[in-house]
Design a protein around this motif. Sequence first.
Motif, PDB file in Angstrom:
ATOM      1  N   ARG A 158      -3.969  22.007  37.388  1.00 20.06           N
ATOM      2  CA  ARG A 158      -3.486  23.162  36.620  1.00 20.06           C
ATOM      3  C   ARG A 158      -4.352  24.392  36.872  1.00 20.06           C
ATOM      4  N   VAL A 159      -5.649  24.181  37.024  1.00 14.54           N
ATOM      5  CA  VAL A 159      -6.540  25.292  37.354  1.00 14.54           C
ATOM      6  C   VAL A 159      -6.177  25.875  38.719  1.00 14.54           C
ATOM      7  N   CYS A 160      -5.893  24.995  39.670  1.00 10.35           N
ATOM      8  CA  CYS A 160      -5.500  25.466  41.002  1.00 10.35           C
ATOM      9  C   CYS A 160      -4.157  26.190  40.959  1.00 10.35           C
ATOM     10  N   ARG A 161      -3.224  25.682  40.153  1.00 14.73           N
ATOM     11  CA  ARG A 161      -1.931  26.356  40.016  1.00 14.73           C
ATOM     12  C   ARG A 161      -2.073  27.731  39.366  1.00 14.73           C
ATOM     13  N   LEU A 162      -3.071  27.870  38.501  1.00 13.49           N
ATOM     14  CA  LEU A 162      -3.340  29.175  37.896  1.00 13.49           C
ATOM     15  C   LEU A 162      -3.932  30.162  38.897  1.00 13.49           C
ATOM     16  N   GLY A 163      -4.475  29.635  40.003  1.00 15.32           N
ATOM     17  CA  GLY A 163      -5.043  30.495  41.033  1.00 15.32           C
ATOM     18  C   GLY A 163      -6.480  30.886  40.806  1.00 15.32           C
ATOM     19  N   VAL A 164      -7.196  30.126  39.961  1.00 11.47           N
ATOM     20  CA  VAL A 164      -8.590  30.500  39.666  1.00 11.47           C
ATOM     21  C   VAL A 164      -9.598  29.545  40.283  1.00 11.47           C
ATOM     22  N   GLY A 165      -9.120  28.528  41.009  1.00 10.75           N
ATOM     23  CA  GLY A 165     -10.083  27.579  41.547  1.00 10.75           C
ATOM     24  C   GLY A 165      -9.561  26.757  42.695  1.00 10.75           C
ATOM     25  N   ARG A 166     -10.455  25.940  43.219  1.00  8.57           N
ATOM     26  CA  ARG A 166     -10.155  25.030  44.312  1.00  8.57           C
ATOM     27  C   ARG A 166     -10.649  23.649  43.932  1.00  8.57           C
ATOM     28  N   VAL A 167     -10.239  22.638  44.683  1.00  9.33           N
ATOM     29  CA  VAL A 167     -10.619  21.261  44.363  1.00  9.33           C
ATOM     30  C   VAL A 167     -11.276  20.616  45.574  1.00  9.33           C
ATOM     31  N   LYS A 176     -14.647  33.550  35.632  1.00  4.81           N
ATOM     32  CA  LYS A 176     -15.254  33.208  36.916  1.00  4.81           C
ATOM     33  C   LYS A 176     -14.436  32.136  37.632  1.00  4.81           C
ATOM     34  N   PRO A 177     -14.366  32.191  38.962  1.00  6.79           N
ATOM     35  CA  PRO A 177     -13.635  31.161  39.708  1.00  6.79           C
ATOM     36  C   PRO A 177     -14.428  29.858  39.744  1.00  6.79           C
ATOM     37  N   CYS A 178     -13.764  28.792  40.162  1.00 10.99           N
ATOM     38  CA  CYS A 178     -14.425  27.486  40.110  1.00 10.99           C
ATOM     39  C   CYS A 178     -13.975  26.573  41.235  1.00 10.99           C
ATOM     40  N   VAL A 179     -14.837  25.594  41.516  1.00  4.19           N
ATOM     41  CA  VAL A 179     -14.496  24.434  42.340  1.00  4.19           C
ATOM     42  C   VAL A 179     -14.610  23.214  41.439  1.00  4.19           C
ATOM     43  N   ILE A 180     -13.603  22.348  41.479  1.00  4.21           N
ATOM     44  CA  ILE A 180     -13.612  21.177  40.604  1.00  4.21           C
ATOM     45  C   ILE A 180     -13.664  19.903  41.439  1.00  4.21           C
ATOM     46  N   PHE A 181     -14.566  18.998  41.010  1.00  7.62           N
ATOM     47  CA  PHE A 181     -14.697  17.662  41.577  1.00  7.62           C
ATOM     48  C   PHE A 181     -14.210  16.658  40.531  1.00  7.62           C
ATOM     49  N   PRO A 182     -12.937  16.314  40.486  1.00  9.22           N
ATOM     50  CA  PRO A 182     -12.482  15.382  39.453  1.00  9.22           C
ATOM     51  C   PRO A 182     -13.017  13.974  39.697  1.00  9.22           C
ATOM     52  N   PHE A 183     -13.461  13.327  38.641  1.00 12.51           N
ATOM     53  CA  PHE A 183     -13.948  11.947  38.714  1.00 12.51           C
ATOM     54  C   PHE A 183     -12.882  10.980  38.194  1.00 12.51           C
TER      55      PHE A 183
END
Length: 423
Positions: free
Chosen positions: A358-367, A341-348
């Motif tokens: 790295r997730v964004c570079r893999l093409g499976v998510g956004r930040v 499943k794709p994802c959005v990440i909120f890094p703390f």
Amino acid sequence: MKIVFTTFGSLGDVNPYIALAKELQARGHSPSIASNGAFQKHIEMEGIPFHCIRPDTTHLLNDTEFFRKVMDAKEGLSFLLNQLVFPSLRESYEDTKQAIEGADVVVTSQLTFGAHLLLEQNNTPWVSTVLAPAGFVSAHDFPVMGDMPAIKYLRHLGPGFMKVLLKQAQKMLDSQLQPYYDFRKELGLPAGKNPLISGHHSPQKVLGMFSPLLAQVQPDYPPNSVVTGFCPYDGFEGNELPTELEAFLKKGGAPLVFTLGSAAVNGAEDFYDRSIDVVKRVQRRAVFLVGKNPAVYPKKPLGNNIIAVPYAPYSKLFPRACAIISSGGVGTVSQILASGKPCVIFPFAHDQYDNEDRVCRLGVGRVMSMKSYTPLHGAAEILRLIGENLYPNRAKEVAEQLATEQGTKRACDEIEAMQGKRR
């Protein structure tokens, strides 16, 4: 073999070692885990012997102010070291000395400084582990750091430039590590390497317990490094979905899942209240995993299309989602990638910034950042994520690749190979 794992941190820092311990038990070995007392009950319920290592963080589990400071992007590491780790360094050293007595192999994680110091002083076979690529701090694949998030835009300048930057980062870190260096001197040890950059690596074997899809072995990794793949474990609070959540999932379409892991969730502030407004705009069903601290529960009414539960096993929930919104701890990332499943990440803080990159570079998510998390912006990011085929299709491809990895098996093979290899 008698094998002792030493680890310190949140659930994400404990779960991989439970996976390894259970596999090694199945192979006929005698593993145990040495960690802080907050995890004793759960580890022993898995039939794994436990050694309590100070500092004990049990009293901090619902301390929102503590977690807010620990999960601060710029000051979180310094706060953790100076308020918790270093004041207990001597006690940790003594506790660990008892825990590893008679061990055939000791497997350490990054922040178990007491174990690193002891293993420098004896000839017990030592395997060190890194749970996320950021732990290697490679000039050839420089990690994104919370206090320097823009560093990803400088990678094109090459390893030479990054080595200069790494030296500067080491000087900054060294200034915070004086209690550690003082204790080394007390023990009669030389100053040694910076324990946050390379001093935590074993001279015998280093395991990168993450998928090679996130990072490959680099020229400046220790020469004895192996990237094994993830070592997932997901049964800490039970292996089944809560009854009310199962009923909710059966009533409608695949929901969005919002989770901040086991650490950032305690400093969530108004994340879930903001997310309620986002879900209304997106017009999707949603599951909120809110932890056990009532202070961070959403204050606004959830409505009929949102359910909030303290916990659910990611491996059972994520595959039934349409997308996952997460803080990006590496344990959560491993389950996201496995779910397809794709994802959005909120890094703390900490490795979360590097994981999201790295997730964004893999093409499976956004930040996204909490600063920009408005109902309008949040909804737009999620709709782009699930409204285009690009992210869902790529997420499925990554999950298929990940399914061929056998991280737990490979890591255990490497640990078994250490039998009798005393220095």
